[in-house]
Design an enzyme around this catalytic site. Structure first.
Site, PDB file in Angstrom:
ATOM      1  N   HIS A 118      45.996  50.129  42.520  1.00 44.79           N
ATOM      2  CA  HIS A 118      45.307  48.979  43.500  1.00 44.79           C
ATOM      3  C   HIS A 118      44.824  49.347  44.848  1.00 44.79           C
ATOM      4  O   HIS A 118      44.266  48.505  45.699  1.00 44.79           O
ATOM      5  CB  HIS A 118      46.246  47.871  43.536  1.00 44.79           C
ATOM      6  CG  HIS A 118      47.518  48.187  44.582  1.00 44.79           C
ATOM      7  ND1 HIS A 118      48.715  48.579  44.047  1.00 44.79           N
ATOM      8  CD2 HIS A 118      47.595  48.047  45.736  1.00 44.79           C
ATOM      9  CE1 HIS A 118      49.268  48.542  45.060  1.00 44.79           C
ATOM     10  NE2 HIS A 118      48.835  48.222  46.025  1.00 44.79           N
ATOM     11  N   ASP A 148      49.584  50.688  37.244  1.00 46.84           N
ATOM     12  CA  ASP A 148      49.282  50.812  38.472  1.00 46.84           C
ATOM     13  C   ASP A 148      49.266  52.182  39.178  1.00 46.84           C
ATOM     14  O   ASP A 148      49.789  52.269  40.026  1.00 46.84           O
ATOM     15  CB  ASP A 148      49.991  49.670  39.185  1.00 46.84           C
ATOM     16  CG  ASP A 148      49.217  49.399  40.691  1.00 46.84           C
ATOM     17  OD1 ASP A 148      48.045  49.576  40.909  1.00 46.84           O
ATOM     18  OD2 ASP A 148      49.990  49.196  41.652  1.00 46.84           O
ATOM     19  N   GLY A 220      50.544  49.101  52.908  1.00 42.95           N
ATOM     20  CA  GLY A 220      50.300  50.558  53.428  1.00 42.95           C
ATOM     21  C   GLY A 220      51.210  51.706  52.706  1.00 42.95           C
ATOM     22  O   GLY A 220      50.720  52.857  52.891  1.00 42.95           O
ATOM     23  N   ASN A 221      52.279  51.129  52.448  1.00 40.03           N
ATOM     24  CA  ASN A 221      53.138  52.279  51.938  1.00 40.03           C
ATOM     25  C   ASN A 221      52.815  52.466  50.159  1.00 40.03           C
ATOM     26  O   ASN A 221      53.315  53.370  49.607  1.00 40.03           O
ATOM     27  CB  ASN A 221      54.468  51.805  51.790  1.00 40.03           C
ATOM     28  CG  ASN A 221      55.431  52.209  53.190  1.00 40.03           C
ATOM     29  OD1 ASN A 221      55.669  51.334  53.854  1.00 40.03           O
ATOM     30  ND2 ASN A 221      55.693  53.464  53.219  1.00 40.03           N
ATOM     31  N   SER A 222      51.919  51.625  49.823  1.00 41.62           N
ATOM     32  CA  SER A 222      51.526  51.887  48.245  1.00 41.62           C
ATOM     33  C   SER A 222      51.068  52.975  48.112  1.00 41.62           C
ATOM     34  O   SER A 222      50.233  53.584  48.865  1.00 41.62           O
ATOM     35  CB  SER A 222      50.641  50.575  47.882  1.00 41.62           C
ATOM     36  OG  SER A 222      51.266  49.296  48.041  1.00 41.62           O
ATOM     37  N   GLY A 278      47.572  43.073  18.954  1.00 39.97           N
ATOM     38  CA  GLY A 278      47.050  41.899  19.083  1.00 39.97           C
ATOM     39  C   GLY A 278      47.748  40.644  18.611  1.00 39.97           C
ATOM     40  O   GLY A 278      47.506  40.017  17.863  1.00 39.97           O
ATOM     41  N   VAL A 279      49.101  40.576  19.156  1.00 41.23           N
ATOM     42  CA  VAL A 279      49.905  39.504  18.969  1.00 41.23           C
ATOM     43  C   VAL A 279      50.316  38.802  20.492  1.00 41.23           C
ATOM     44  O   VAL A 279      50.229  39.698  21.503  1.00 41.23           O
ATOM     45  CB  VAL A 279      51.082  39.884  18.256  1.00 41.23           C
ATOM     46  CG1 VAL A 279      50.706  40.507  16.831  1.00 41.23           C
ATOM     47  CG2 VAL A 279      51.953  40.922  18.991  1.00 41.23           C
TER      48      VAL A 279
END
Length: 383
Positions: A118, A148, A220-222, A278-279
Protein backbone atom coordinates in the site's frame (compact mmCIF):
# COMPACT_ATOMS: atom_id res chain seq x y z
CA UNK A 1 65.83 25.93 56.15
CA UNK A 2 67.58 24.85 53.01
CA UNK A 3 66.34 21.32 53.57
CA UNK A 4 62.66 22.49 53.76
CA UNK A 5 63.05 24.55 50.63
CA UNK A 6 64.46 21.55 48.76
CA UNK A 7 61.54 19.34 49.95
CA UNK A 8 59.01 21.99 48.88
CA UNK A 9 60.51 22.34 45.41
CA UNK A 10 60.52 18.57 44.93
CA UNK A 11 56.81 18.36 45.88
CA UNK A 12 55.93 21.13 43.40
CA UNK A 13 57.91 19.35 40.69
CA UNK A 14 56.10 16.04 41.34
CA UNK A 15 52.68 17.71 41.35
CA UNK A 16 53.38 19.53 38.09
CA UNK A 17 54.58 16.31 36.51
CA UNK A 18 51.44 14.50 37.66
CA UNK A 19 49.24 17.31 36.35
CA UNK A 20 51.03 17.14 32.98
CA UNK A 21 50.56 13.37 32.72
CA UNK A 22 46.84 13.58 33.62
CA UNK A 23 46.27 16.51 31.27
CA UNK A 24 47.89 14.53 28.45
CA UNK A 25 46.39 11.07 29.04
CA UNK A 26 43.10 11.74 30.92
CA UNK A 27 42.07 15.34 30.26
CA UNK A 28 38.44 14.54 31.13
CA UNK A 29 39.46 14.09 34.78
CA UNK A 30 40.34 17.77 34.92
CA UNK A 31 36.95 18.79 33.44
CA UNK A 32 34.84 17.12 36.10
CA UNK A 33 34.65 20.43 37.95
CA UNK A 34 34.69 23.73 36.12
CA UNK A 35 34.35 27.21 37.55
CA UNK A 36 32.34 29.65 35.48
CA UNK A 37 33.19 33.31 35.02
CA UNK A 38 30.76 34.38 37.76
CA UNK A 39 32.33 32.05 40.30
CA UNK A 40 29.76 29.24 40.13
CA UNK A 41 31.21 25.74 40.17
CA UNK A 42 29.69 23.24 37.71
CA UNK A 43 30.06 19.49 37.88
CA UNK A 44 30.41 17.79 34.48
CA UNK A 45 30.43 14.06 33.78
CA UNK A 46 33.36 12.66 31.85
CA UNK A 47 32.76 11.67 28.23
CA UNK A 48 31.33 8.15 28.03
CA UNK A 49 33.12 5.47 26.09
CA UNK A 50 31.13 4.01 23.16
CA UNK A 51 31.75 0.58 24.69
CA UNK A 52 30.39 1.50 28.14
CA UNK A 53 26.72 2.33 27.50
CA UNK A 54 24.29 2.38 30.39
CA UNK A 55 22.61 -0.91 31.25
CA UNK A 56 19.43 -1.36 29.22
CA UNK A 57 20.49 0.97 26.42
CA UNK A 58 19.16 -0.03 22.99
CA UNK A 59 21.61 2.12 21.05
CA UNK A 60 23.56 -0.89 19.73
CA UNK A 61 20.67 -2.57 17.85
CA UNK A 62 19.39 0.82 16.72
CA UNK A 63 22.77 1.78 15.27
CA UNK A 64 23.12 -1.64 13.63
CA UNK A 65 19.72 -1.68 11.91
CA UNK A 66 18.97 2.00 11.22
CA UNK A 67 21.30 2.50 8.21
CA UNK A 68 19.37 -0.18 6.28
CA UNK A 69 15.96 1.45 6.89
CA UNK A 70 14.99 3.92 4.17
CA UNK A 71 12.29 6.49 3.57
CA UNK A 72 10.10 6.07 0.50
CA UNK A 73 8.46 8.97 -1.31
CA UNK A 74 5.89 8.26 -4.01
CA UNK A 75 3.99 10.41 -6.47
CA UNK A 76 0.88 9.77 -8.56
CA UNK A 77 -0.15 11.75 -11.59
CA UNK A 78 -3.91 12.11 -11.90
CA UNK A 79 -5.94 13.87 -14.55
CA UNK A 80 -8.50 16.29 -13.13
CA UNK A 81 -11.42 16.84 -15.47
CA UNK A 82 -12.24 20.51 -16.06
CA UNK A 83 -16.01 20.92 -15.70
CA UNK A 84 -16.15 24.52 -17.01
CA UNK A 85 -16.81 24.18 -20.81
CA UNK A 86 -15.17 27.52 -21.67
CA UNK A 87 -12.14 26.94 -19.49
CA UNK A 88 -11.89 23.37 -20.72
CA UNK A 89 -11.93 24.56 -24.36
CA UNK A 90 -8.88 26.77 -23.79
CA UNK A 91 -7.06 24.87 -21.03
CA UNK A 92 -8.23 21.24 -21.31
CA UNK A 93 -8.00 18.84 -18.39
CA UNK A 94 -5.36 19.52 -15.73
CA UNK A 95 -2.78 17.20 -14.19
CA UNK A 96 -2.70 16.84 -10.42
CA UNK A 97 0.28 15.37 -8.60
CA UNK A 98 -0.26 13.65 -5.26
CA UNK A 99 2.40 12.11 -3.06
CA UNK A 100 2.80 9.64 -0.24
CA UNK A 101 5.37 8.67 2.36
CA UNK A 102 6.43 5.35 3.77
CA UNK A 103 9.44 3.32 4.81
CA UNK A 104 11.37 0.30 3.56
CA UNK A 105 14.22 -2.05 4.48
CA UNK A 106 17.29 -2.86 2.37
CA UNK A 107 17.62 -6.66 2.42
CA UNK A 108 20.39 -7.30 -0.13
CA UNK A 109 23.63 -5.65 -1.30
CA UNK A 110 22.14 -5.67 -4.83
CA UNK A 111 19.63 -3.05 -3.73
CA UNK A 112 16.46 -5.05 -3.00
CA UNK A 113 14.07 -3.29 -0.62
CA UNK A 114 11.08 -4.75 1.20
CA UNK A 115 8.13 -2.48 1.91
CA UNK A 116 4.32 -2.55 2.01
CA UNK A 117 2.25 -2.84 -1.12
CA UNK A 118 0.00 0.00 0.00
CA UNK A 119 3.04 2.31 0.19
CA UNK A 120 3.84 1.99 -3.53
CA UNK A 121 0.48 0.91 -4.99
CA UNK A 122 -0.42 2.85 -8.16
CA UNK A 123 2.65 5.09 -7.77
CA UNK A 124 4.05 6.59 -10.98
CA UNK A 125 7.39 7.56 -9.40
CA UNK A 126 9.13 6.07 -6.36
CA UNK A 127 12.12 7.69 -4.69
CA UNK A 128 14.15 6.06 -1.93
CA UNK A 129 16.07 8.22 0.57
CA UNK A 130 18.79 6.45 2.55
CA UNK A 131 19.75 7.27 6.12
CA UNK A 132 23.07 8.69 4.84
CA UNK A 133 21.21 11.16 2.61
CA UNK A 134 21.63 9.42 -0.74
CA UNK A 135 18.63 9.26 -3.06
CA UNK A 136 17.71 6.87 -5.87
CA UNK A 137 14.74 6.07 -8.08
CA UNK A 138 13.25 2.64 -7.34
CA UNK A 139 11.81 0.02 -9.68
CA UNK A 140 9.01 -2.30 -8.56
CA UNK A 141 10.08 -5.95 -8.88
CA UNK A 142 6.68 -7.25 -7.79
CA UNK A 143 3.83 -6.80 -5.32
CA UNK A 144 1.60 -9.10 -3.30
CA UNK A 145 -1.62 -7.37 -2.16
CA UNK A 146 -2.76 -10.47 -0.23
CA UNK A 147 0.07 -10.02 2.29
CA UNK A 148 0.54 -6.27 1.63
CA UNK A 149 4.19 -6.72 0.64
CA UNK A 150 6.19 -5.24 -2.23
CA UNK A 151 9.75 -5.70 -3.46
CA UNK A 152 11.67 -2.74 -4.91
CA UNK A 153 15.18 -2.35 -6.30
CA UNK A 154 17.58 0.58 -6.47
CA UNK A 155 20.95 1.02 -8.16
CA UNK A 156 23.51 2.29 -5.63
CA UNK A 157 26.89 1.09 -4.41
CA UNK A 158 27.97 0.16 -0.87
CA UNK A 159 24.47 -0.25 0.50
CA UNK A 160 23.87 -1.03 4.18
CA UNK A 161 21.99 -4.33 4.51
CA UNK A 162 19.91 -5.53 7.44
CA UNK A 163 20.41 -9.01 8.91
CA UNK A 164 17.32 -11.23 8.75
CA UNK A 165 16.33 -12.72 12.08
CA UNK A 166 14.71 -15.99 13.13
CA UNK A 167 11.06 -15.18 13.97
CA UNK A 168 10.50 -18.62 15.49
CA UNK A 169 12.81 -17.52 18.31
CA UNK A 170 10.65 -14.47 19.06
CA UNK A 171 8.60 -14.70 22.26
CA UNK A 172 5.85 -12.60 23.79
CA UNK A 173 7.54 -10.08 26.09
CA UNK A 174 10.73 -9.76 24.03
CA UNK A 175 11.97 -6.21 23.48
CA UNK A 176 11.73 -4.92 19.91
CA UNK A 177 12.43 -1.66 18.06
CA UNK A 178 10.29 -0.10 15.32
CA UNK A 179 12.30 1.98 12.84
CA UNK A 180 10.76 4.14 10.13
CA UNK A 181 9.78 7.63 9.01
CA UNK A 182 6.53 8.54 10.82
CA UNK A 183 4.67 11.57 9.46
CA UNK A 184 7.74 12.36 7.33
CA UNK A 185 9.66 13.86 10.29
CA UNK A 186 12.73 11.72 9.55
CA UNK A 187 14.07 8.39 10.70
CA UNK A 188 12.69 7.55 14.14
CA UNK A 189 13.35 4.65 16.53
CA UNK A 190 10.75 3.56 19.09
CA UNK A 191 10.85 0.65 21.50
CA UNK A 192 8.37 -1.74 23.03
CA UNK A 193 7.74 -5.42 23.49
CA UNK A 194 6.14 -8.23 21.52
CA UNK A 195 2.53 -8.12 22.72
CA UNK A 196 1.28 -11.18 20.81
CA UNK A 197 2.22 -13.58 18.02
CA UNK A 198 0.15 -15.10 15.24
CA UNK A 199 -2.54 -12.41 15.24
CA UNK A 200 -5.21 -13.06 12.59
CA UNK A 201 -8.91 -12.38 11.88
CA UNK A 202 -8.18 -8.65 11.84
CA UNK A 203 -9.47 -7.95 8.34
CA UNK A 204 -6.25 -6.19 7.35
CA UNK A 205 -4.85 -8.67 4.84
CA UNK A 206 -6.12 -11.83 3.18
CA UNK A 207 -3.37 -13.88 4.83
CA UNK A 208 -2.64 -12.77 8.39
CA UNK A 209 -0.04 -13.98 10.87
CA UNK A 210 0.98 -10.73 12.53
CA UNK A 211 3.46 -9.87 15.25
CA UNK A 212 1.69 -7.45 17.59
CA UNK A 213 3.78 -4.83 19.41
CA UNK A 214 3.29 -1.76 21.56
CA UNK A 215 6.32 -0.01 20.03
CA UNK A 216 5.00 3.26 18.63
CA UNK A 217 4.03 2.87 14.96
CA UNK A 218 2.45 5.80 13.14
CA UNK A 219 1.53 6.73 9.56
CA UNK A 220 4.77 6.73 7.57
CA UNK A 221 6.18 3.76 9.50
CA UNK A 222 4.53 1.39 7.01
CA UNK A 223 7.17 -0.81 5.40
CA UNK A 224 9.73 -0.05 8.10
CA UNK A 225 11.64 -2.52 10.25
CA UNK A 226 10.72 -4.30 13.45
CA UNK A 227 14.02 -5.54 14.91
CA UNK A 228 15.11 -7.45 18.00
CA UNK A 229 17.76 -6.47 20.56
CA UNK A 230 20.46 -7.78 18.20
CA UNK A 231 19.36 -5.46 15.39
CA UNK A 232 18.03 -8.37 13.31
CA UNK A 233 14.91 -7.93 11.18
CA UNK A 234 11.89 -9.69 12.68
CA UNK A 235 9.06 -8.09 10.77
CA UNK A 236 7.84 -5.43 8.34
CA UNK A 237 5.62 -2.87 10.09
CA UNK A 238 2.32 -2.68 8.25
CA UNK A 239 -0.66 -1.42 10.26
CA UNK A 240 -1.94 0.00 13.54
CA UNK A 241 -5.18 -0.20 15.45
CA UNK A 242 -6.25 3.36 16.12
CA UNK A 243 -9.40 5.41 16.62
CA UNK A 244 -7.56 8.69 16.19
CA UNK A 245 -5.14 7.90 13.35
CA UNK A 246 -2.16 7.93 15.72
CA UNK A 247 -0.43 5.32 17.83
CA UNK A 248 -2.48 3.66 20.58
CA UNK A 249 0.00 0.94 21.50
CA UNK A 250 -1.34 -1.71 19.12
CA UNK A 251 0.75 -2.15 16.00
CA UNK A 252 1.22 -5.06 13.63
CA UNK A 253 4.17 -6.36 11.64
CA UNK A 254 4.42 -9.08 8.98
CA UNK A 255 6.89 -11.77 10.14
CA UNK A 256 10.14 -11.88 8.19
CA UNK A 257 9.50 -15.57 7.42
CA UNK A 258 6.40 -14.60 5.42
CA UNK A 259 8.31 -11.73 3.81
CA UNK A 260 11.10 -14.11 2.71
CA UNK A 261 8.68 -16.52 1.04
CA UNK A 262 6.92 -13.69 -0.80
CA UNK A 263 10.24 -12.12 -1.79
CA UNK A 264 11.52 -15.37 -3.30
CA UNK A 265 8.37 -15.77 -5.42
CA UNK A 266 8.51 -12.13 -6.56
CA UNK A 267 12.17 -12.50 -7.54
CA UNK A 268 11.51 -15.71 -9.43
CA UNK A 269 8.16 -14.99 -11.09
CA UNK A 270 7.34 -11.35 -10.46
CA UNK A 271 4.22 -12.48 -8.58
CA UNK A 272 3.11 -14.88 -5.87
CA UNK A 273 1.25 -17.96 -7.12
CA UNK A 274 -1.27 -19.46 -4.68
CA UNK A 275 -3.90 -22.14 -4.85
CA UNK A 276 -7.62 -21.23 -4.96
CA UNK A 277 -10.75 -23.42 -4.91
CA UNK A 278 -13.66 -20.96 -5.12
CA UNK A 279 -15.64 -21.37 -1.89
CA UNK A 280 -17.18 -19.17 0.81
CA UNK A 281 -16.06 -20.62 4.17
CA UNK A 282 -17.33 -20.02 7.69
CA UNK A 283 -15.88 -21.05 11.04
CA UNK A 284 -17.64 -24.04 12.59
CA UNK A 285 -19.27 -23.16 15.92
CA UNK A 286 -20.37 -25.82 18.45
CA UNK A 287 -23.97 -25.15 17.45
CA UNK A 288 -23.22 -25.73 13.76
CA UNK A 289 -21.18 -28.83 14.59
CA UNK A 290 -24.19 -30.24 16.45
CA UNK A 291 -26.57 -29.38 13.59
CA UNK A 292 -24.27 -31.11 11.08
CA UNK A 293 -24.03 -34.06 13.49
CA UNK A 294 -20.25 -34.13 13.52
CA UNK A 295 -18.76 -36.82 15.80
CA UNK A 296 -18.22 -35.57 19.34
CA UNK A 297 -14.64 -35.20 20.53
CA UNK A 298 -15.28 -37.79 23.24
CA UNK A 299 -16.34 -40.43 20.70
CA UNK A 300 -13.83 -39.66 17.96
CA UNK A 301 -10.95 -37.22 17.65
CA UNK A 302 -12.31 -34.93 14.93
CA UNK A 303 -10.90 -31.59 13.76
CA UNK A 304 -13.15 -28.59 14.09
CA UNK A 305 -13.50 -28.04 10.36
CA UNK A 306 -14.91 -25.20 8.25
CA UNK A 307 -18.46 -24.95 6.91
CA UNK A 308 -18.83 -24.14 3.21
CA UNK A 309 -21.69 -21.70 2.78
CA UNK A 310 -21.22 -21.06 -0.94
CA UNK A 311 -19.50 -22.66 -3.92
CA UNK A 312 -18.55 -20.77 -7.09
CA UNK A 313 -20.22 -22.24 -10.14
CA UNK A 314 -17.72 -24.09 -12.37
CA UNK A 315 -14.96 -23.34 -9.86
CA UNK A 316 -12.41 -25.94 -8.71
CA UNK A 317 -14.45 -26.88 -5.61
CA UNK A 318 -17.67 -27.28 -7.62
CA UNK A 319 -15.91 -29.48 -10.18
CA UNK A 320 -14.57 -31.64 -7.34
CA UNK A 321 -18.11 -32.16 -5.99
CA UNK A 322 -18.00 -29.89 -2.92
CA UNK A 323 -21.46 -28.55 -2.06
CA UNK A 324 -22.82 -25.81 0.23
CA UNK A 325 -23.25 -27.32 3.69
CA UNK A 326 -20.18 -29.54 3.43
CA UNK A 327 -17.66 -29.29 6.25
CA UNK A 328 -14.04 -29.36 5.08
CA UNK A 329 -11.97 -31.11 7.74
CA UNK A 330 -8.72 -31.88 5.89
CA UNK A 331 -6.76 -30.48 2.94
CA UNK A 332 -3.84 -32.52 1.59
CA UNK A 333 -3.72 -34.53 4.80
CA UNK A 334 -3.66 -31.49 7.11
CA UNK A 335 -6.46 -30.85 9.58
CA UNK A 336 -8.47 -27.66 9.11
CA UNK A 337 -9.41 -25.82 12.30
CA UNK A 338 -10.73 -22.48 11.07
CA UNK A 339 -11.12 -20.26 8.02
CA UNK A 340 -7.64 -18.78 8.38
CA UNK A 341 -6.08 -22.25 8.33
CA UNK A 342 -8.17 -23.24 5.30
CA UNK A 343 -7.04 -20.16 3.35
CA UNK A 344 -3.40 -20.79 4.25
CA UNK A 345 -3.51 -24.49 3.39
CA UNK A 346 -5.31 -23.92 0.08
CA UNK A 347 -2.93 -21.10 -0.80
CA UNK A 348 0.04 -23.42 -0.31
CA UNK A 349 -1.34 -25.86 -2.92
CA UNK A 350 0.28 -25.88 -6.33
CA UNK A 351 -2.23 -24.63 -8.95
CA UNK A 352 -3.07 -27.41 -11.40
CA UNK A 353 -1.90 -30.21 -9.08
CA UNK A 354 -4.66 -32.53 -7.83
CA UNK A 355 -4.91 -33.18 -4.10
CA UNK A 356 -7.26 -34.88 -1.61
CA UNK A 357 -9.85 -32.94 0.38
CA UNK A 358 -11.77 -34.65 3.19
CA UNK A 359 -15.30 -33.35 3.90
CA UNK A 360 -18.11 -34.32 6.26
CA UNK A 361 -21.50 -34.60 4.62
CA UNK A 362 -24.73 -35.98 6.08
CA UNK A 363 -23.43 -38.31 8.81
CA UNK A 364 -20.34 -39.44 6.95
CA UNK A 365 -17.00 -38.43 5.49
CA UNK A 366 -15.96 -38.23 1.86
CA UNK A 367 -12.55 -37.86 0.22
CA UNK A 368 -12.77 -35.75 -2.94
CA UNK A 369 -10.10 -35.15 -5.57
CA UNK A 370 -9.66 -31.43 -6.13
CA UNK A 371 -7.48 -29.52 -8.60
CA UNK A 372 -6.94 -25.92 -7.40
CA UNK A 373 -6.63 -22.97 -9.77
CA UNK A 374 -4.37 -19.95 -9.31
CA UNK A 375 -5.72 -17.42 -6.85
CA UNK A 376 -6.93 -14.24 -8.58
CA UNK A 377 -5.09 -11.05 -7.61
CA UNK A 378 -7.06 -8.89 -5.22
CA UNK A 379 -6.40 -5.17 -4.78
CA UNK A 380 -6.36 -3.83 -1.26
CA UNK A 381 -7.46 -0.27 -0.47
CA UNK A 382 -4.79 2.21 0.61
CA UNK A 383 -4.33 2.63 4.38
Amino acid sequence: MKRYWLFFSQCITVLLAAWFVVATLKPEWLRSAQRSADGMTLLQAPAASPLSRAAGSLSAPAQKASPAVVSISTSKNRTSRNTDPWSRFFEGDTEENTGGLGSGVIVSPEGHILTNNHVVEDADDIEVILADGRRAAAKVIGTDPDTDLALLKIQLDKLPVIVLGQPQDLQVGDVVLAIGNPFGVGQTVTSGIVSALGRSHLGINTFENFIQTDAAINPGNSGGALVDVHGHLMGINTAIYSRSGGNMGIGFAIPVSTAQQVMQDLLKNGKVSRGWIGVEPQDLTPELAESFQLPAAGKQAWPQGVVITGVLQNGPAAKAGIRPGDVIVQVAGQNVGNVSELLTQVASLQPGTTTDVKVWRRHGELVLRLTPSERPTQRKPNR
